[in-house]
Scaffold this motif. Structure first.
Motif, PDB file in Angstrom:
ATOM      1  N   TYR A  44      61.526  56.695  95.575  1.00  0.00           N
ATOM      2  CA  TYR A  44      60.441  57.950  96.205  1.00  0.00           C
ATOM      3  C   TYR A  44      59.897  57.456  97.477  1.00  0.00           C
ATOM      4  N   SER A  45      59.786  58.624  98.230  1.00  0.00           N
ATOM      5  CA  SER A  45      59.024  58.532  99.480  1.00  0.00           C
ATOM      6  C   SER A  45      57.691  59.046  99.319  1.00  0.00           C
ATOM      7  N   GLY A  46      57.429  59.703  98.253  1.00  0.00           N
ATOM      8  CA  GLY A  46      55.918  60.214  98.132  1.00  0.00           C
ATOM      9  C   GLY A  46      55.883  60.761  96.580  1.00  0.00           C
ATOM     10  N   GLU A  47      54.655  60.770  96.481  1.00  0.00           N
ATOM     11  CA  GLU A  47      54.224  61.258  94.875  1.00  0.00           C
ATOM     12  C   GLU A  47      52.829  61.644  94.801  1.00  0.00           C
ATOM     13  N   ALA A  48      52.407  62.901  94.085  1.00  0.00           N
ATOM     14  CA  ALA A  48      50.953  63.114  93.914  1.00  0.00           C
ATOM     15  C   ALA A  48      50.837  63.482  92.357  1.00  0.00           C
ATOM     16  N   TRP A  49      49.410  62.800  91.825  1.00  0.00           N
ATOM     17  CA  TRP A  49      49.093  63.253  90.609  1.00  0.00           C
ATOM     18  C   TRP A  49      47.814  63.968  90.757  1.00  0.00           C
ATOM     19  N   GLU A  50      47.669  64.792  89.660  1.00  0.00           N
ATOM     20  CA  GLU A  50      46.584  65.648  89.789  1.00  0.00           C
ATOM     21  C   GLU A  50      45.241  65.101  90.061  1.00  0.00           C
ATOM     22  N   ARG A  51      44.890  64.108  89.679  1.00  0.00           N
ATOM     23  CA  ARG A  51      43.665  63.449  89.943  1.00  0.00           C
ATOM     24  C   ARG A  51      43.865  62.282  90.591  1.00  0.00           C
ATOM     25  N   GLY A  52      44.850  61.903  91.490  1.00  0.00           N
ATOM     26  CA  GLY A  52      45.259  60.976  92.379  1.00  0.00           C
ATOM     27  C   GLY A  52      45.952  59.732  91.440  1.00  0.00           C
ATOM     28  N   PRO A  53      46.539  58.805  91.993  1.00  0.00           N
ATOM     29  CA  PRO A  53      46.687  58.785  93.517  1.00  0.00           C
ATOM     30  C   PRO A  53      47.716  59.698  94.418  1.00  0.00           C
ATOM     31  N   VAL A  54      47.570  59.461  95.705  1.00  0.00           N
ATOM     32  CA  VAL A  54      48.645  60.240  96.327  1.00  0.00           C
ATOM     33  C   VAL A  54      49.274  59.038  97.021  1.00  0.00           C
ATOM     34  N   LEU A  55      50.759  59.051  96.688  1.00  0.00           N
ATOM     35  CA  LEU A  55      51.498  57.827  97.099  1.00  0.00           C
ATOM     36  C   LEU A  55      52.541  58.442  98.305  1.00  0.00           C
TER      37      LEU A  55
END
Length: 260
Positions: A123-134
């Motif tokens: 993956y080059s990026g990922e986001a979660w509702e309460r974080g983190p953002v990768l």
């Protein structure tokens, strides 16, 4: 955070921790999608980026050292979608983890038959509702609008699920949004099923949440492509983001590339 204390803290941050002029001008010059702003818009972008860098916590993974220029590069892309919305649209999370390159999240995914599989795709990026953002710094450094993609996922997640339906403004119509997004999403699927060439990144057809994020990339980085391919989506985004990139960005070579 108590509103009065939040306001006081932000006022202090803006007074005590301004972005140095040399860093600011270099950061703007490094990202073509940031041209065309008037003085008021540039000042607001700078204000938001200053608050973003103060309120969010950036951590380098695998020994990556995040320099001030790298942090600003991320902040500028993050603050572009919220230029007319405000920093509080990012108030549900605080942590950003930056990897040197793509990363392996190793998660279990259930397929349509109810069978669990271990996903080991990079993956080059990922986001979660309460974080983190990768984020992958390699992708960012290569000029990809990756931070836009991941941070608009967090806008979508404010409703609890990344389904392509962020909280709309009171003056917007849920029916109009759903109609525009669904038609464009279905049309992209249909063209891909027929093996027809498409101007848009096929990754947008992964699911409605990814469609929203990828179309947001086009809205800010190549608005002419989105306006031509999906004019109704462009119109809805213009209302939601309260911006019109077509009016400020000169048409030129695109920075987005359709993945084969």
């Amino acid at each position: 955070m108590i509103p009065l204390f939040k306001s006081w803290r932000r006022h202090r941050t803006l007074a005590r921790a301004p972005i140095p002029d040399s860093l600011w001008h270099a950061g703007l010059a490094a990202q073509p999608m940031l041209v065309g702003f008037n003085g008021t818009e540039r000042a607001e972008l700078r204000r938001l980026a200053t608050l973003f860098l103060d309120e969010k916590h950036l951590h380098g993974a695998h020994g990556l050292e995040i320099t001030p220029a790298m942090a600003l590069h991320i902040a500028l892309q993050a603050c572009l979608p919220i230029l007319r919305l405000g920093i509080d649209w990012y108030d549900q999370w605080s942590t950003i983890i930056v990897y040197p390159d793509d990363f392996l999240p190793r998660r279990e995914i259930m397929d349509d038959d109810g069978i669990l599989h271990l996903d080991e795709s990079p993956y080059s990026g990922e986001a979660w509702e309460r974080g983190p953002v990768l984020l992958s710094w390699a992708a960012m450094a290569a000029g990809e609008p990756l931070a836009i993609h991941e941070f608009v996922h967090t806008l979508d997640l404010r409703n609890g699920v990344a389904n392509g339906m962020p909280p709309l403004h009171p003056e917007m119509s849920i029916q109009d949004w759903t109609r525009a997004m669904s038609r464009a999403y279905d049309e992209l699927h249909a063209r891909l099923d027929r093996d027809e060439p498409v101007e848009l990144d096929p990754y947008a057809a992964s699911d409605p949440g990814e469609f929203f994020a990828v179309m947001s990339e086009y809205f800010f980085a190549e608005p002419w492509t989105l306006a031509q391919s999906c004019p109704d989506v462009y119109g809805q985004f213009r209302q939601f983001y309260r911006q019109d990139p077509l009016a400020r960005l000169p048409r030129g070579p695109g920075i987005l590339h359709v993945k084969e």
